[in-house]
Design a protein around this motif. Structure first.
Motif, PDB file in Angstrom:
ATOM      1  N   PRO A  53       0.580   7.297  -9.250  1.00 52.58           N
ATOM      2  CA  PRO A  53      -0.844   6.975  -9.086  1.00 52.58           C
ATOM      3  C   PRO A  53      -1.121   5.679  -8.330  1.00 52.58           C
ATOM      4  O   PRO A  53      -2.218   5.498  -7.801  1.00 52.58           O
ATOM      5  CB  PRO A  53      -1.347   6.870 -10.527  1.00 52.58           C
ATOM      6  CG  PRO A  53      -0.141   6.450 -11.301  1.00 52.58           C
ATOM      7  CD  PRO A  53       1.022   7.141 -10.648  1.00 52.58           C
ATOM      8  N   PHE A  54      -0.144   4.751  -8.292  1.00 49.50           N
ATOM      9  CA  PHE A  54      -0.412   3.446  -7.681  1.00 49.50           C
ATOM     10  C   PHE A  54      -0.158   3.427  -6.183  1.00 49.50           C
ATOM     11  O   PHE A  54      -0.378   2.417  -5.525  1.00 49.50           O
ATOM     12  CB  PHE A  54       0.426   2.371  -8.371  1.00 49.50           C
ATOM     13  CG  PHE A  54       0.084   2.217  -9.832  1.00 49.50           C
ATOM     14  CD1 PHE A  54      -1.097   1.612 -10.218  1.00 49.50           C
ATOM     15  CD2 PHE A  54       0.924   2.706 -10.810  1.00 49.50           C
ATOM     16  CE1 PHE A  54      -1.429   1.475 -11.559  1.00 49.50           C
ATOM     17  CE2 PHE A  54       0.609   2.579 -12.147  1.00 49.50           C
ATOM     18  CZ  PHE A  54      -0.575   1.964 -12.526  1.00 49.50           C
ATOM     19  N   ASP A  55       0.307   4.530  -5.629  1.00 55.09           N
ATOM     20  CA  ASP A  55       0.506   4.621  -4.185  1.00 55.09           C
ATOM     21  C   ASP A  55      -0.788   5.115  -3.539  1.00 55.09           C
ATOM     22  O   ASP A  55      -0.861   6.185  -2.949  1.00 55.09           O
ATOM     23  CB  ASP A  55       1.664   5.580  -3.876  1.00 55.09           C
ATOM     24  CG  ASP A  55       1.990   5.620  -2.390  1.00 55.09           C
ATOM     25  OD1 ASP A  55       1.663   4.653  -1.693  1.00 55.09           O
ATOM     26  OD2 ASP A  55       2.571   6.620  -1.936  1.00 55.09           O
ATOM     27  N   VAL A  56      -1.833   4.310  -3.682  1.00 62.39           N
ATOM     28  CA  VAL A  56      -3.161   4.697  -3.194  1.00 62.39           C
ATOM     29  C   VAL A  56      -3.773   3.532  -2.427  1.00 62.39           C
ATOM     30  O   VAL A  56      -3.247   2.424  -2.413  1.00 62.39           O
ATOM     31  CB  VAL A  56      -4.089   5.099  -4.364  1.00 62.39           C
ATOM     32  CG1 VAL A  56      -3.579   6.336  -5.055  1.00 62.39           C
ATOM     33  CG2 VAL A  56      -4.212   3.946  -5.371  1.00 62.39           C
ATOM     34  N   ASN A  57      -4.929   3.796  -1.799  1.00 62.62           N
ATOM     35  CA  ASN A  57      -5.602   2.740  -1.053  1.00 62.62           C
ATOM     36  C   ASN A  57      -6.410   1.845  -1.986  1.00 62.62           C
ATOM     37  O   ASN A  57      -6.524   2.090  -3.184  1.00 62.62           O
ATOM     38  CB  ASN A  57      -6.503   3.338   0.036  1.00 62.62           C
ATOM     39  CG  ASN A  57      -7.530   4.314  -0.527  1.00 62.62           C
ATOM     40  OD1 ASN A  57      -8.031   4.141  -1.629  1.00 62.62           O
ATOM     41  ND2 ASN A  57      -7.833   5.350   0.233  1.00 62.62           N
ATOM     42  N   GLU A  58      -7.005   0.796  -1.396  1.00 64.84           N
ATOM     43  CA  GLU A  58      -7.730  -0.205  -2.189  1.00 64.84           C
ATOM     44  C   GLU A  58      -8.888   0.406  -2.962  1.00 64.84           C
ATOM     45  O   GLU A  58      -9.123   0.072  -4.119  1.00 64.84           O
ATOM     46  CB  GLU A  58      -8.236  -1.300  -1.242  1.00 64.84           C
ATOM     47  CG  GLU A  58      -9.035  -2.388  -1.940  1.00 64.84           C
ATOM     48  CD  GLU A  58      -9.436  -3.481  -0.972  1.00 64.84           C
ATOM     49  OE1 GLU A  58     -10.471  -4.125  -1.214  1.00 64.84           O
ATOM     50  OE2 GLU A  58      -8.707  -3.693   0.019  1.00 64.84           O
ATOM     51  N   VAL A  64      -7.957   4.239 -10.569  1.00 65.29           N
ATOM     52  CA  VAL A  64      -6.726   4.485 -11.334  1.00 65.29           C
ATOM     53  C   VAL A  64      -6.701   3.604 -12.579  1.00 65.29           C
ATOM     54  O   VAL A  64      -6.426   4.072 -13.695  1.00 65.29           O
ATOM     55  CB  VAL A  64      -5.487   4.215 -10.459  1.00 65.29           C
ATOM     56  CG1 VAL A  64      -4.216   4.228 -11.302  1.00 65.29           C
ATOM     57  CG2 VAL A  64      -5.390   5.249  -9.349  1.00 65.29           C
ATOM     58  N   ILE A  65      -7.000   2.298 -12.412  1.00 65.35           N
ATOM     59  CA  ILE A  65      -6.991   1.378 -13.547  1.00 65.35           C
ATOM     60  C   ILE A  65      -8.044   1.768 -14.575  1.00 65.35           C
ATOM     61  O   ILE A  65      -7.784   1.786 -15.797  1.00 65.35           O
ATOM     62  CB  ILE A  65      -7.204  -0.069 -13.074  1.00 65.35           C
ATOM     63  CG1 ILE A  65      -6.086  -0.501 -12.119  1.00 65.35           C
ATOM     64  CG2 ILE A  65      -7.261  -1.020 -14.273  1.00 65.35           C
ATOM     65  CD1 ILE A  65      -4.712  -0.511 -12.729  1.00 65.35           C
ATOM     66  N   ALA A 113      -2.805  -3.176  -7.645  1.00 62.10           N
ATOM     67  CA  ALA A 113      -3.892  -2.394  -8.247  1.00 62.10           C
ATOM     68  C   ALA A 113      -4.587  -3.194  -9.340  1.00 62.10           C
ATOM     69  O   ALA A 113      -5.826  -3.182  -9.444  1.00 62.10           O
ATOM     70  CB  ALA A 113      -3.334  -1.086  -8.817  1.00 62.10           C
ATOM     71  N   ILE A 114      -3.809  -3.905 -10.147  1.00 61.73           N
ATOM     72  CA  ILE A 114      -4.397  -4.724 -11.215  1.00 61.73           C
ATOM     73  C   ILE A 114      -5.237  -5.849 -10.620  1.00 61.73           C
ATOM     74  O   ILE A 114      -6.355  -6.118 -11.070  1.00 61.73           O
ATOM     75  CB  ILE A 114      -3.281  -5.287 -12.122  1.00 61.73           C
ATOM     76  CG1 ILE A 114      -2.637  -4.158 -12.928  1.00 61.73           C
ATOM     77  CG2 ILE A 114      -3.840  -6.355 -13.061  1.00 61.73           C
ATOM     78  CD1 ILE A 114      -1.444  -4.588 -13.750  1.00 61.73           C
ATOM     79  N   LYS A 115      -4.718  -6.505  -9.590  1.00 57.91           N
ATOM     80  CA  LYS A 115      -5.450  -7.612  -8.973  1.00 57.91           C
ATOM     81  C   LYS A 115      -6.747  -7.129  -8.326  1.00 57.91           C
ATOM     82  O   LYS A 115      -7.770  -7.810  -8.391  1.00 57.91           O
ATOM     83  CB  LYS A 115      -4.563  -8.308  -7.943  1.00 57.91           C
ATOM     84  CG  LYS A 115      -3.436  -9.108  -8.564  1.00 57.91           C
ATOM     85  CD  LYS A 115      -2.584  -9.760  -7.481  1.00 57.91           C
ATOM     86  CE  LYS A 115      -1.468 -10.586  -8.100  1.00 57.91           C
ATOM     87  NZ  LYS A 115      -0.635 -11.242  -7.063  1.00 57.91           N
TER      88      LYS A 115
END
Length: 541
Positions: A53-58, A64-65, A113-115
């Motif tokens: 799931p984290f291989d995504v755009n901004e 996702v988060i 992703a978290i940032k």
């Protein structure tokens, strides 16, 4: 007509749906659209979509988060609120247990992703201490939840390029053992980051130790450029701990740990099939241990050099073992290693070699190939115009050759008359021709008309050849010779082929597949890198 409209469409078997989704697994946009076909499709798409799931755009990182936050239990939600995080007042239960589908985990994408969700961007200066602690806290909360609920990771990538991120990696997630026990691929890629202090050194070393403790069935390991011998030794122990390692890639070699590294690699003698070494030193010492590898099929030596006196090198040359390789790739050698390369391919007993990829070659090397590798099925070489006549003498002897990739060197363009003569020397076994060269449409047309063999696949590795003019020439050849089934054109990474619709539609009438091949740049080195990736496919020829 109304009766036909009212008749329910037959349901597609799940096995067919899974095959369709498998073909689209790298296209997130397509997967999102397939979610809304019906419930059956949705149930099959969701595990694939949430496996990485984290291989995504901004834009989608925040989504996702937020979705994962909906999977927190009430205790975790209270814990987040008490630490200053704002959560929705009304909690909407998730439709699926999304964390259980997690299979691929890239620590840097996870951190980014978290940032982004916290609206923290990467400034040129260092992150503030408060922000860094906030990232670390949330990463621990989310990581614990993911690893506790996941069925187990298949792919793990450690790929940070900022030292601050390693301070966040000090946490040890709950369920780490269960998360790593089924690990199939591991990649450590921090090539552009220098380890600045003892704390960062300890964090990375502990990553290696945890993997060694829990993950014993990794099949593919990639180790990037490591500056510290302590870190290198931690990852060497990870290699030793594996019971089914089939692919190993090393990007750096420290002279102080060279023989220890060879010893540990030898511990995988009965399972290793693919070995790539970048920056290797003392190739003769390597070959002296290769005799222990019973199943090694592919060896890639990239950017290698030698040390040691002439007497030591001569001793190794005389004692080179029989190496049962099928695929050999030697790239980015320099002038001082040409003699070493000639000696290597002359002395090594590659009786079963099927695929050979070499950097810029000399007439002496071509004569060795002609004499010792007559059973080659795939050959890829960089060649200057002045040596094309030597190629013409060698090629006819390779009567089993099916794939030939020829690349120009920096020494100048190939001449038209040489291309015309070259085309007439190809063995009848040849069906796949690749070119990395700056040749005109007229020269390409002349070359294709001069061919005396049936080419089924053409690949153009130079982006300058991705043009309407070239497509027109190839289409004409395909129209006159109906055996051409596939043509590949190189495009920039993330780009598309820009042919006119009219020419592209006409070409598709005569060519079964017109494919695009991504490239990160137009340089000779970028082609070398792609050659190493494509090289792995040669073993299925």
């Amino acid at each position: 007509m109304s009766a036909l409209n009212n008749k329910a469409m037959p349901e597609m078997p799940p096995v067919c749906i899974k095959e369709i989704i498998e073909q689209a697994k790298d296209n997130k946009k397509t997967l999102y659209n397939l979610l809304f076909v019906n419930r059956t499709w949705c149930n099959i798409v969701v595990p694939t979509l949430w496996s990485n799931p984290f291989d995504v755009n901004e834009e989608n990182s925040g989504l996702v988060i937020k979705t994962y936050i909906s999977c927190f239990n009430s205790y975790e939600e209270i814990h987040l609120i008490n630490h200053g995080f704002e959560l929705p007042l009304q909690r909407i239960p998730p439709l699926y247990n999304y964390p259980e589908y997690l299979q691929s985990f890239d620590t840097e994408n996870f951190m980014i992703a978290i940032k982004l969700w916290l609206k923290i961007r990467r400034p040129k200066r260092q992150l503030s201490k408060d922000n860094l602690e906030k990232v670390k806290f949330f990463m621990e909360m989310l990581g614990n939840m993911l690893f506790r609920n996941s069925r187990g990771l298949r792919n793990l990538t450690i790929s940070h390029h900022h030292c601050q991120d390693f301070k966040c990696l000090q946490v040890s997630f709950d369920g780490l053992k269960r998360g790593l026990i089924n690990l199939d691929q591991f990649k450590f890629d921090c090539n552009h980051m220098s380890i600045g202090d003892c704390q960062e050194l300890e964090v990375i070393t502990n990553i290696g130790k945890n993997l060694t403790l829990f993950a014993h069935n990794i099949q593919h390991i990639y180790i990037g450029n490591i500056k510290s011998i302590k870190i290198l030794k931690a990852f060497l122990q990870l290699i030793r701990a594996q019971s089914n390692l089939t692919s190993l890639e090393f990007e750096t070699w420290e002279k102080a740990s060279l023989y220890e590294a060879y010893s540990i690699i030898t511990s995988q003698f009965d399972t290793l099939k693919y070995l790539k070494l970048n920056g290797i030193i003392n190739i003769y010492a390597l070959l002296s241990v290769l005799k222990f590898f019973t199943n090694l099929e592919s060896l890639v030596l990239y950017n290698y050099h030698e040390f040691g006196n002439e007497h030591l090198q001569q001793m190794f040359r005389e004692r080179l073992p029989i190496v049962n390789l099928k695929n050999l790739y030697i790239l980015k050698s320099n002038h001082t290693t040409k003699m070493c390369l000639e000696s290597l391919i002359r002395s090594a007993k590659f009786h079963n070699l099927q695929s050979l990829t070499l950097d810029e070659v000399t007439p002496r090397i071509l004569k060795i190939i002609q004499k010792q590798f007559v059973n080659l099925r795939s050959l890829s070489i960089f060649i200057s115009d002045s040596y094309l006549s030597n190629i013409m003498q060698m090629i006819p002897s390779l009567r089993s050759l099916q794939k030939l990739v020829l690349s120009e060197t920096r020494k100048g363009r190939w001449r038209s008359q040489n291309l015309e003569s070259l085309a007439k020397t190809f063995p009848t076994s040849l069906i796949n021709l690749g070119l990395f060269a700056s040749i005109s449409e007229y020269e390409l047309d002349t070359l294709l008309k001069s061919l005396t063999v049936e080419i089924h696949e053409l690949d153009f590795f130079n982006e300058e050849m991705t043009s309407d003019g070239v497509l027109k020439v190839v289409t004409k050849y395909a129209e006159n010779n109906r055996y051409l089934k596939k043509v590949g054109f190189t495009v920039e990474k993330g780009g598309n082929m820009t042919f006119s619709d009219f020419l592209l539609n006409k070409a598709r009438k005569f060519i079964g597949e017109i494919k695009s091949m991504e490239n990160s740049g137009k340089t000779r080195n970028s082609f070398r890198n792609r050659q190493m990736i494509v090289a792995q496919d040669d073993k299925c020829i």
